[in-house]
Write a protein that holds these residues in place. Structure first.
Motif, PDB file in Angstrom:
ATOM      1  N   UNK A   1       0.837  -1.196   0.000  1.00  0.00           N
ATOM      2  CA  UNK A   1       0.000   0.000   0.000  1.00  0.00           C
ATOM      3  C   UNK A   1       0.875   1.250   0.000  1.00  0.00           C
ATOM      4  N   UNK A   2       1.862   1.294   0.888  1.00  0.00           N
ATOM      5  CA  UNK A   2       2.749   2.453   0.979  1.00  0.00           C
ATOM      6  C   UNK A   2       3.564   2.625  -0.300  1.00  0.00           C
ATOM      7  N   UNK A   3       4.007   1.529  -0.891  1.00  0.00           N
ATOM      8  CA  UNK A   3       4.764   1.607  -2.146  1.00  0.00           C
ATOM      9  C   UNK A   3       3.931   2.228  -3.243  1.00  0.00           C
ATOM     10  N   UNK A   4       2.669   1.854  -3.301  1.00  0.00           N
ATOM     11  CA  UNK A   4       1.761   2.439  -4.282  1.00  0.00           C
ATOM     12  C   UNK A   4       1.607   3.942  -4.034  1.00  0.00           C
ATOM     13  N   UNK A   5       1.435   4.327  -2.773  1.00  0.00           N
ATOM     14  CA  UNK A   5       1.299   5.747  -2.436  1.00  0.00           C
ATOM     15  C   UNK A   5       2.538   6.533  -2.856  1.00  0.00           C
ATOM     16  N   UNK A   6       3.709   5.977  -2.629  1.00  0.00           N
ATOM     17  CA  UNK A   6       4.959   6.647  -2.988  1.00  0.00           C
ATOM     18  C   UNK A   6       5.078   6.789  -4.502  1.00  0.00           C
TER      19      UNK A   6
ATOM     20  N   UNK B   1       6.426  13.455  -4.998  1.00  0.00           N
ATOM     21  CA  UNK B   1       6.765  14.764  -4.436  1.00  0.00           C
ATOM     22  C   UNK B   1       6.300  14.856  -2.982  1.00  0.00           C
ATOM     23  N   UNK B   2       5.059  14.416  -2.722  1.00  0.00           N
ATOM     24  CA  UNK B   2       4.548  14.439  -1.352  1.00  0.00           C
ATOM     25  C   UNK B   2       5.328  13.477  -0.458  1.00  0.00           C
ATOM     26  N   UNK B   3       5.702  12.324  -0.997  1.00  0.00           N
ATOM     27  CA  UNK B   3       6.497  11.367  -0.214  1.00  0.00           C
ATOM     28  C   UNK B   3       7.854  11.963   0.142  1.00  0.00           C
ATOM     29  N   UNK B   4       8.450  12.706  -0.782  1.00  0.00           N
ATOM     30  CA  UNK B   4       9.723  13.373  -0.520  1.00  0.00           C
ATOM     31  C   UNK B   4       9.558  14.415   0.580  1.00  0.00           C
ATOM     32  N   UNK B   5       8.490  15.192   0.490  1.00  0.00           N
ATOM     33  CA  UNK B   5       8.230  16.200   1.525  1.00  0.00           C
ATOM     34  C   UNK B   5       8.004  15.537   2.884  1.00  0.00           C
TER      35      UNK B   5
ATOM     36  N   UNK C   1      -2.834   9.938   1.631  1.00  0.00           N
ATOM     37  CA  UNK C   1      -3.841   8.872   1.690  1.00  0.00           C
ATOM     38  C   UNK C   1      -5.078   9.238   0.880  1.00  0.00           C
ATOM     39  N   UNK C   2      -5.565  10.466   1.042  1.00  0.00           N
ATOM     40  CA  UNK C   2      -6.774  10.893   0.318  1.00  0.00           C
ATOM     41  C   UNK C   2      -6.540  10.856  -1.191  1.00  0.00           C
ATOM     42  N   UNK C   3      -5.380  11.331  -1.628  1.00  0.00           N
ATOM     43  CA  UNK C   3      -5.092  11.354  -3.059  1.00  0.00           C
ATOM     44  C   UNK C   3      -4.640   9.992  -3.593  1.00  0.00           C
ATOM     45  N   UNK C   4      -4.467   9.028  -2.697  1.00  0.00           N
ATOM     46  CA  UNK C   4      -4.012   7.703  -3.105  1.00  0.00           C
ATOM     47  C   UNK C   4      -5.132   6.690  -3.249  1.00  0.00           C
ATOM     48  N   UNK C   5      -6.329   7.132  -3.585  1.00  0.00           N
ATOM     49  CA  UNK C   5      -7.484   6.239  -3.713  1.00  0.00           C
ATOM     50  C   UNK C   5      -7.204   5.057  -4.643  1.00  0.00           C
TER      51      UNK C   5
END
Length: 89
Positions: A19-24, A29-33, A52-56
């Motif tokens: 799940x986290x890999x998909x979000x990244x 850019x957000x993951x870097x921040x 999380x919200x944008x990672x639907x």
């Protein structure tokens, strides 16, 4: 946390790392921040919520996803530093 269902009927179980890999991958850019943010800060909390919200797309057809807030940063940072390996089909 062993994983969670991503659909109804016959759900797919997704591990927190997948799940986290998909979000990244979806939001580098957000993951870097997040990686650069101060742990426990309001900025960090806002970034996690936005990721999380944008990672639907990363939760499939799940109508509800419950994430342990204290572990979100750990999983996303793990995926971030691991190079965000792709989801297996």
């Amino acid at each position: 946390m062993k994983g969670f269902a991503t659909g109804s009927g016959s759900p797919t179980i997704v591990t927190p790392f997948v799940f986290a890999s998909c979000l990244v991958r979806q939001q580098p850019v957000l993951a870097t921040r997040l990686f650069q943010s101060e742990p426990g800060s309001l900025f960090e909390r806002g970034l996690i919520q936005t990721i999380i919200v944008q990672g639907r797309e990363c939760v499939g057809h799940a109508s509800r996803v419950t994430v342990e807030p204290s572990l979100v940063r750990v999983y996303i940072m793990d995926a971030f530093t691991a190079g965000s390996s792709p989801l297996e089909a």
